[in-house]
Design a protein around this motif. Structure first.
Motif, PDB file in Angstrom:
ATOM      1  N   PRO A  41      45.629  54.145  46.211  1.00  0.00           N
ATOM      2  CA  PRO A  41      44.668  53.182  46.743  1.00  0.00           C
ATOM      3  C   PRO A  41      45.133  51.802  46.285  1.00  0.00           C
ATOM      4  O   PRO A  41      45.870  51.700  45.298  1.00  0.00           O
ATOM      5  CB  PRO A  41      43.356  53.551  46.044  1.00  0.00           C
ATOM      6  N   ILE A  42      44.710  50.753  46.971  1.00  0.00           N
ATOM      7  CA  ILE A  42      45.026  49.433  46.421  1.00  0.00           C
ATOM      8  C   ILE A  42      43.890  49.068  45.466  1.00  0.00           C
ATOM      9  O   ILE A  42      42.729  49.384  45.711  1.00  0.00           O
ATOM     10  CB  ILE A  42      45.261  48.380  47.534  1.00  0.00           C
ATOM     11  N   TYR A  44      41.263  47.087  42.986  1.00  0.00           N
ATOM     12  CA  TYR A  44      40.436  45.882  42.932  1.00  0.00           C
ATOM     13  C   TYR A  44      40.923  44.999  41.797  1.00  0.00           C
ATOM     14  O   TYR A  44      41.242  45.509  40.706  1.00  0.00           O
ATOM     15  CB  TYR A  44      38.975  46.246  42.654  1.00  0.00           C
ATOM     16  N   HIS A  50      42.568  50.185  33.932  1.00  0.00           N
ATOM     17  CA  HIS A  50      42.299  51.127  32.845  1.00  0.00           C
ATOM     18  C   HIS A  50      43.063  52.428  33.098  1.00  0.00           C
ATOM     19  O   HIS A  50      43.770  52.544  34.113  1.00  0.00           O
ATOM     20  CB  HIS A  50      40.800  51.345  32.633  1.00  0.00           C
ATOM     21  N   GLY A  52      42.210  55.220  34.209  1.00  0.00           N
ATOM     22  CA  GLY A  52      41.880  55.889  35.477  1.00  0.00           C
ATOM     23  C   GLY A  52      42.788  55.371  36.586  1.00  0.00           C
ATOM     24  O   GLY A  52      43.297  56.134  37.411  1.00  0.00           O
ATOM     25  N   HIS A  53      43.002  54.050  36.604  1.00  0.00           N
ATOM     26  CA  HIS A  53      43.890  53.455  37.609  1.00  0.00           C
ATOM     27  C   HIS A  53      45.315  53.944  37.397  1.00  0.00           C
ATOM     28  O   HIS A  53      46.029  54.275  38.339  1.00  0.00           O
ATOM     29  CB  HIS A  53      43.852  51.925  37.520  1.00  0.00           C
ATOM     30  N   ASP A  81      43.729  45.028  46.081  1.00  0.00           N
ATOM     31  CA  ASP A  81      42.662  44.797  47.056  1.00  0.00           C
ATOM     32  C   ASP A  81      41.921  43.539  46.596  1.00  0.00           C
ATOM     33  O   ASP A  81      41.238  43.579  45.569  1.00  0.00           O
ATOM     34  CB  ASP A  81      41.749  46.039  47.009  1.00  0.00           C
ATOM     35  N   TRP A 265      36.329  47.026  53.537  1.00  0.00           N
ATOM     36  CA  TRP A 265      36.962  48.345  53.552  1.00  0.00           C
ATOM     37  C   TRP A 265      37.903  48.516  54.742  1.00  0.00           C
ATOM     38  O   TRP A 265      38.938  49.149  54.646  1.00  0.00           O
ATOM     39  CB  TRP A 265      35.920  49.471  53.486  1.00  0.00           C
ATOM     40  N   TYR A 272      47.635  50.244  54.466  1.00  0.00           N
ATOM     41  CA  TYR A 272      48.584  51.347  54.678  1.00  0.00           C
ATOM     42  C   TYR A 272      49.434  51.097  55.922  1.00  0.00           C
ATOM     43  O   TYR A 272      50.561  51.592  56.009  1.00  0.00           O
ATOM     44  CB  TYR A 272      47.827  52.675  54.798  1.00  0.00           C
ATOM     45  N   GLY A 293      40.900  58.600  44.541  1.00  0.00           N
ATOM     46  CA  GLY A 293      39.894  59.159  43.637  1.00  0.00           C
ATOM     47  C   GLY A 293      38.680  59.590  44.447  1.00  0.00           C
ATOM     48  O   GLY A 293      38.481  59.142  45.581  1.00  0.00           O
ATOM     49  N   ASP A 295      35.628  58.852  44.387  1.00  0.00           N
ATOM     50  CA  ASP A 295      34.636  57.849  44.785  1.00  0.00           C
ATOM     51  C   ASP A 295      34.982  57.174  46.106  1.00  0.00           C
ATOM     52  O   ASP A 295      34.136  56.511  46.696  1.00  0.00           O
ATOM     53  CB  ASP A 295      34.499  56.785  43.677  1.00  0.00           C
ATOM     54  N   ILE A 296      36.225  57.320  46.560  1.00  0.00           N
ATOM     55  CA  ILE A 296      36.588  56.630  47.806  1.00  0.00           C
ATOM     56  C   ILE A 296      36.992  57.640  48.896  1.00  0.00           C
ATOM     57  O   ILE A 296      37.727  57.321  49.814  1.00  0.00           O
ATOM     58  CB  ILE A 296      37.677  55.554  47.560  1.00  0.00           C
ATOM     59  N   HIS A 322      41.401  63.206  43.726  1.00  0.00           N
ATOM     60  CA  HIS A 322      41.278  63.667  42.331  1.00  0.00           C
ATOM     61  C   HIS A 322      39.957  63.207  41.728  1.00  0.00           C
ATOM     62  O   HIS A 322      39.322  62.275  42.222  1.00  0.00           O
ATOM     63  CB  HIS A 322      42.450  63.145  41.489  1.00  0.00           C
ATOM     64  N   HIS A 324      37.692  62.105  38.104  1.00  0.00           N
ATOM     65  CA  HIS A 324      37.821  60.926  37.241  1.00  0.00           C
ATOM     66  C   HIS A 324      38.005  61.263  35.765  1.00  0.00           C
ATOM     67  O   HIS A 324      37.678  62.356  35.323  1.00  0.00           O
ATOM     68  CB  HIS A 324      36.583  60.055  37.401  1.00  0.00           C
ATOM     69  N   TRP A 325      38.521  60.295  35.039  1.00  0.00           N
ATOM     70  CA  TRP A 325      38.573  60.383  33.579  1.00  0.00           C
ATOM     71  C   TRP A 325      37.298  59.765  33.028  1.00  0.00           C
ATOM     72  O   TRP A 325      36.892  58.678  33.459  1.00  0.00           O
ATOM     73  CB  TRP A 325      39.783  59.620  33.033  1.00  0.00           C
TER      74      TRP A 325
END
Ligand code: MSP
Length: 586
Positions: A41-42, A44, A50, A52-53, A81, A265, A272, A293, A295-296, A322, A324-325
């Motif tokens: 993902p791109i 933010y 962190h 997770g990214h 993004d 969005w 892409y 992830g 959430d998206i 996937h 999340h951590w």
């Protein structure tokens, strides 16, 4: 001589063939003609990266490097993004212009990706002119196809999610005496908003989307496919795809309407296309795999394919989603002060150390909890003990003063013909390993691929221990030296194969391992892993199986992965594992 060798080999084949071929391993054609493309993902730019990214990016990078290992041309795309209210507000808080803020944070992501070895082919920023052109062009295609109309949209708007939510996606919470409506998913506040804007006819894509999502392997793992099917079956309202420019100036303007900004969005998803060269000649379309992830998921599995189908373009081949951590089972957030900084952890554990931990312990279908105690236990047990110590013990000058592969003419065939059951099982595991790893990687189950490699390394440590090569060296007779050399040769072959297969996950560490063993850089492909001495014996190619014979080790002897010391080492408990722990001789 060659005839004898062939005979021995056939005897060997005769005895072992059932076991090995039962596993139905063939030399599969790994060179596939088509190329591979994968995206992250791109990210933010409203906050620093962190772990997770980093995890999302490392997953994509590992799959990309795996494709390279197979000999396929592969492209990895990532970026930042940079539009939207969140970014605008974040810049305001810093007291800088939005673009200045974007430049700084985007660079931090780039720096992280350089530091942790993300081998990207392009890095796109949504504030670049090439991206604006792609988005406005794509909008034009949707509009001229009759998929966009002007209307009034009203609903609960969540700025944090940049999305309108249905009433059932929100709930009321009591925040210190004040009752507020918040998003069920993110917990962020929502406001009732009425706007005149453009809508996309999402509702007309329910059927084609159902067909797409039902396709085997389109969304992996399947738990996420079930979720998307649930969303699709409950009906799709049309989607608001613009915002009033007065409310959201930091974004791309709707072509021909200076009062409207394109929905962030839609803007973001088009990245892409931008990286594939759109609106010019698109290379690499469709994308082979979007890594995202959970959430998206809705944006990638519903909105994005619907936009593409409307624009008469092929949707992606796969979406790999996937979880999340978390930290102490809570979402990482600035306000909780539990955000794990990847730069800091890379300094402590090295880039490959952190990559290894995230890939080995992260499973796509569940959230996983991060803790430094777990990282240290995992890396000390697996990279330092199982891998690093095996290399240093087996290449120790006390056992191998010449520092070469197979220091004397050992009877390799005899060794392979007279294996104990345990040793035979290890050799079979090794012969199967490339194929096993490959089938896990095909399903994006990187953690399972790593588990199978680790199992072989654990068993090799046990093999080494059983064979007591130090006693063979001490006794020093003709027979014991032959035995010693076979033990060493076998261990080097296994390290060689495991090193090749670990390259996509831990590129620097594998490079050190393979270089130490003197493996030239052109001999580190998947095919090389399928042609170890054991494999060659299996297919009757005797004579060549000792081609590493006499090869010198390279480089200075240094620890592959030094033990991570903690202030209180005794308090570090190994991660609970169902697997049998191996005692390694000191
Ligand atoms: N900008 C959007 C994506 C647009 S793609 C067209 C976005 N950015 S993000 O920075 O918030 O998230 C980027 C990725 O990081 C997402 O895949 C997200 O799921 C992932 N992660 C964010 N927090 C995470 C964890 N705690 N753990 C694992 N991955 C996490 O969403």
């Amino acid at each position: 001589m060659a005839a004898i060798a062939k005979m021995i080999s056939h005897q060997f084949l005769g005895r072992k063939i059932k076991l090995i071929f039962k596993l139905k391993l063939g030399f599969r054609a790994v060179h596939q003609s088509s190329q591979f493309s994968i995206t992250t993902p791109i990210f933010y730019v409203n906050a620093a990266p962190h772990i997770g990214h980093m995890y999302t990016a490392v997953l994509a990078d590992t799959i990309h490097r795996w494709q390279h290992l197979l000999g396929r041309k592969s492209y990895l795309y990532t970026g930042t993004d940079e539009h939207g209210l969140k970014i605008q507000q974040s810049a305001l808080r810093q007291g800088v212009e939005p673009l200045e803020h974007c430049n700084t944070v985007s660079q931090t992501f780039r720096d992280l990706f350089t530091t942790c070895g993300i081998d990207h082919s392009d890095f796109v920023r949504t504030t670049e002119p090439r991206h604006r052109d792609a988005v406005q062009n794509f909008w034009g295609v949707l509009e001229s196809g009759g998929h966009i109309y002007k209307g009034t949209y009203e609903g609960w708007y969540c700025t944090n999610e940049e999305a309108f939510l249905a009433e059932e996606q929100t709930h009321m919470v009591d925040e210190g005496g004040t009752v507020n409506r918040v998003s069920l998913e993110s917990g962020h506040p929502v406001q009732w908003t009425i706007e005149e804007n453009y809508l996309f006819r999402l509702s007309s894509f329910q059927q084609p989307l159902l067909e797409l999502v039902k396709k085997e392997g389109f969304i992996q793992p399947s738990v996420f496919k079930t979720i998307v099917l649930g969303w699709l079956e409950s009906g799709l309202p049309d989607l608001s795809v613009s915002r009033q420019r007065s409310r959201l100036p930091w974004g791309i303007q709707v072509p021909g309407d200076s009062a409207q900004t394109i929905y962030v969005w839609l803007d973001a998803l088009v990245n892409y296309l931008t990286v594939s060269g759109y609106p010019g000649n698109s290379t690499n379309w469709p994308i082979s795999c979007h890594v995202i992830g959970k959430d998206i998921l809705k944006f990638h599995a519903i909105y994005w394919p619907a936009f593409l189908i409307a624009a008469k373009m092929e949707p992606p081949k796969h979406i790999f989603c996937h979880s999340h951590w978390t930290v102490e089972d809570r979402k990482m957030s600035k306000s909780l002060g539990n955000v794990v900084d990847p730069f800091d952890r890379i300094q402590k554990y090295t880039s490959d150390g952190l990559r290894y931990f995230l890939l080995r312990n992260g499973v796509p279908h569940f959230d996983c909890d991060y803790s430094d105690v777990k990282v240290i236990a995992c890396l000390n047990d697996e990279l330092c003990n199982n891998l690093g110590n095996l290399l240093s013990r087996s290449t120790a000058p006390s056992l191998n003063p010449e520092q070469t592969w197979a220091p004397s003419d050992a009877s390799w065939e005899d060794f392979l013909t007279n294996l104990s059951d345990e040793d035979e099982s290890l050799i079979n595991q090794l012969v199967n390993l490339p194929e096993v790893v490959s089938s896990h990687m095909d399903q994006y189950n990187i953690y399972k691929a790593m588990d199978s490699i680790l199992r072989v390394l654990r068993d090799t440590n046990a093999f080494f221990q059983r064979r007591t090569p130090w006693n063979d060296r001490k006794l020093g007779t003709h027979e014991t030296i032959i035995r010693l050399n076979n033990t060493l040769h076998c261990t080097y072959e296994i390290l060689h194969v495991c090193g090749i297969l670990l390259q996509p996950m831990v590129p620097n560490l594998s490079n050190s391992l393979l270089s130490h063993l003197g493996i030239p850089s052109h001999s580190r492909t998947y095919q090389n892993a399928t042609r170890s001495a054991f494999h060659r014996i299996r297919i009757g190619e005797t004579g060549k199986e000792r081609q590493m014979k006499g090869k010198r080790f390279l480089g200075e002897r240094k620890e592959l992965f030094p033990r991570i010391l903690t202030e209180k080492p005794q308090s570090v408990q190994p991660v609970k594992s169902k697997k049998k722990k191996l005692k390694v001789q000191k």
